[in-house]
Design a protein around this motif. Structure first.
Motif, PDB file in Angstrom:
ATOM      1  N   GLU A   1      -3.319  10.655  -1.957  1.00 57.70           N
ATOM      2  CA  GLU A   1      -3.371   9.670  -3.038  1.00 57.70           C
ATOM      3  C   GLU A   1      -2.953   8.318  -2.463  1.00 57.70           C
ATOM      4  OE1 GLU A   1      -0.599  11.309  -5.780  1.00 57.70           O
ATOM      5  OE2 GLU A   1      -1.924  12.950  -6.412  1.00 57.70           O
ATOM      6  N   VAL A   2      -3.791   7.310  -2.648  1.00 56.57           N
ATOM      7  CA  VAL A   2      -3.486   5.971  -2.149  1.00 56.57           C
ATOM      8  C   VAL A   2      -3.510   4.984  -3.308  1.00 56.57           C
ATOM      9  CG1 VAL A   2      -4.450   6.519   0.117  1.00 56.57           C
ATOM     10  CG2 VAL A   2      -5.893   5.400  -1.601  1.00 56.57           C
ATOM     11  N   ALA A   3      -2.763   3.894  -3.161  1.00 59.94           N
ATOM     12  CA  ALA A   3      -2.710   2.889  -4.228  1.00 59.94           C
ATOM     13  C   ALA A   3      -2.359   1.525  -3.648  1.00 59.94           C
ATOM     14  CB  ALA A   3      -1.691   3.284  -5.292  1.00 59.94           C
TER      15      ALA A   3
ATOM     16  N   GLY B   1       4.750   7.377   1.758  1.00 60.84           N
ATOM     17  CA  GLY B   1       5.180   6.163   2.444  1.00 60.84           C
ATOM     18  C   GLY B   1       4.592   4.934   1.793  1.00 60.84           C
ATOM     19  N   GLU B   2       5.243   3.788   2.035  1.00 61.09           N
ATOM     20  CA  GLU B   2       4.779   2.497   1.524  1.00 61.09           C
ATOM     21  C   GLU B   2       4.810   1.466   2.638  1.00 61.09           C
ATOM     22  OE1 GLU B   2       6.980   1.079  -1.783  1.00 61.09           O
ATOM     23  OE2 GLU B   2       6.008   2.421  -3.226  1.00 61.09           O
ATOM     24  N   SER B   3       3.826   0.600   2.640  1.00 59.55           N
ATOM     25  CA  SER B   3       3.822  -0.511   3.586  1.00 59.55           C
ATOM     26  C   SER B   3       4.812  -1.577   3.144  1.00 59.55           C
ATOM     27  CB  SER B   3       2.428  -1.125   3.681  1.00 59.55           C
ATOM     28  OG  SER B   3       2.097  -1.790   2.457  1.00 59.55           O
TER      29      SER B   3
ATOM     30  N   TYR C   1      -0.946   3.692   7.498  1.00 58.37           N
ATOM     31  CA  TYR C   1      -0.941   5.151   7.524  1.00 58.37           C
ATOM     32  C   TYR C   1       0.492   5.658   7.429  1.00 58.37           C
ATOM     33  CZ  TYR C   1       0.120   4.632  12.556  1.00 58.37           C
ATOM     34  OH  TYR C   1       0.679   4.298  13.757  1.00 58.37           O
ATOM     35  N   ALA C   2       0.625   6.858   6.919  1.00 55.37           N
ATOM     36  CA  ALA C   2       1.927   7.515   6.794  1.00 55.37           C
ATOM     37  C   ALA C   2       1.688   9.015   6.757  1.00 55.37           C
ATOM     38  CB  ALA C   2       2.652   7.067   5.525  1.00 55.37           C
ATOM     39  N   GLY C   3       2.593   9.772   7.359  1.00 54.54           N
ATOM     40  CA  GLY C   3       2.422  11.214   7.380  1.00 54.54           C
ATOM     41  C   GLY C   3       3.620  11.924   7.959  1.00 54.54           C
TER      42      GLY C   3
ATOM     43  N   LEU D   1       0.844  -1.189   0.000  1.00 52.98           N
ATOM     44  CA  LEU D   1       0.000   0.000   0.000  1.00 52.98           C
ATOM     45  C   LEU D   1       0.878   1.237   0.000  1.00 52.98           C
ATOM     46  CD1 LEU D   1      -2.699  -0.995   2.650  1.00 52.98           C
ATOM     47  CD2 LEU D   1      -2.802  -1.252   0.170  1.00 52.98           C
ATOM     48  N   SER D   2       0.526   2.220  -0.812  1.00 55.84           N
ATOM     49  CA  SER D   2       1.283   3.466  -0.852  1.00 55.84           C
ATOM     50  C   SER D   2       0.359   4.637  -0.553  1.00 55.84           C
ATOM     51  CB  SER D   2       1.954   3.665  -2.208  1.00 55.84           C
ATOM     52  OG  SER D   2       1.006   4.009  -3.196  1.00 55.84           O
TER      53      SER D   2
END
Length: 332
Positions: free
Chosen positions: A311-313, A281-283, A296-298, A266-267
């Motif tokens: 934006e998520v992917a 960030g990426e999982s 989550y990332a921030g 997940l990005s």
């Protein structure tokens, strides 16, 4: 996942009128919602008669001994919407149960509390031609029918809830033919095994529904921005967290998915009001299938006001297979 689901516990021996036979390819959606928008296919029947689990398409969107199709809402706070559970076809009410509380099974104590009432509040319908449908986990106090009532396809039976053995709010649909559970998508007995080709020629669902109900792949069920790190347990109960304000300790992008596949990534990217990259960030690649997963990332620090884009992917084999974008205004 929990591996017990005593669906047969709700069935009672009642004498009810005969109803017209249910022909193949005649089941409608058992819930009044838009698949992929405000409700989501979470789990399928287990087609593996041995230990382990396989969904009807030979994937892992099931668990050992699961007898039906689960269509979920995101969180408990959505029970207030009173999303209708509806009859999938014309029939006669064979049995009902109501009065069980709505709560998530999260430990042995809550699991023991629903023992022998795993279906929670529910309804069983007889359709003739040896077919029955059963609807589980309805909201307490919402069951709207009684044994012996005749219903038409689409008639309200109750509301989606989280009673019984439920880890998320949903309706669980079990279909039986001559007393044996069958997969409604393929029409196959659960002991016959899966079909990787996804043959639906004998499906009990209306043709227009099959494409909506055939995905066992990852789905993004929600994403957005928050002012602090995500708490998954609160997400399942309360839904999306509060959006950030200029007084928040930071900005966090978050994404919530179901049925994440092994090795999926997940990005998350956050773009600031001036168009610069605020955070990304990426999982880590996942080591196994995840029925429910959040990332989550921030960045810490009180944010400036303005419109931020998140934006998520979902990335698989270095390719983006699914994405989403939202613009969220941060204000005082």
């Amino acid at each position: 996942m929990i591996k017990i689901h005593k669906l047969a516990a709700l069935v009672m021996a009642l004498s009810v009128p005969w109803t017209a036979p249910l022909a193949a390819q005649q089941l409608e959606l058992p819930i009044d919602c838009q698949i992929g928008q405000d409700c989501f296919v979470q789990q399928f029947p287990d087609m593996d008669p041995s230990e382990g689990a396989q969904d009807p398409f030979c994937g892992k969107a099931s668990y050992d001994g699961h007898k039906g199709l689960d269509i979920r809402l995101r969180s408990l706070n959505e029970l207030a919407r009173n999303v209708a559970v509806v009859a999938a076809a014309e029939g006669v009410v064979l049995a009902v149960r109501d009065g069980e509380p709505d709560r998530l099974v999260i430990d042995e104590e809550t699991r023991d509390a629903v023992r022998d009432k795993e279906c929670g509040n529910g309804v069983v319908l007889r359709h003739g031609n040896g077919l029955e449908t059963q609807y589980c986990h309805m909201k307490r106090g919402s069951v709207a029918v009684q044994p012996g009532d005749k219903v038409q396809a689409g008639d309200r039976l109750g509301s989606v809830g989280a009673s019984g053995l439920a880890q998320f709010p949903h309706v669980h649909l079990t279909v039986r033919r001559d007393g044996s559970e069958v997969d409604p998508f393929s029409g196959r007995n659960l002991t016959r095994g899966c079909d990787a080709e996804g043959d639906s020629d004998a499906s009990l669902f209306e043709e227009k529904l099959r494409s909506q109900l055939s995905t066992n792949d990852v789905q993004i069920i929600d994403f957005g921005l928050a002012g602090a790190p995500l708490d998954y347990d609160r997400l399942t109960v309360e839904g999306a967290p509060e959006e950030p304000r200029t007084t928040s300790p930071g900005i966090v992008g978050w994404v919530w998915v179901i049925n994440l596949k092994p090795a999926d990534i997940l990005s998350i990217s956050i773009v600031a009001p001036d168009g610069t990259l605020f955070s990304e960030g990426e999982s880590k690649p996942q080591d196994r299938q995840k029925a429910d997963f959040t990332f989550y990332a921030g960045r810490p620090g009180q944010p400036l006001p303005g419109d931020y884009r998140v934006e998520v992917a979902v990335i698989r084999n270095n390719s983006e297979i699914m994405s989403g974008t939202k613009t969220i205004t941060v204000s005082e």
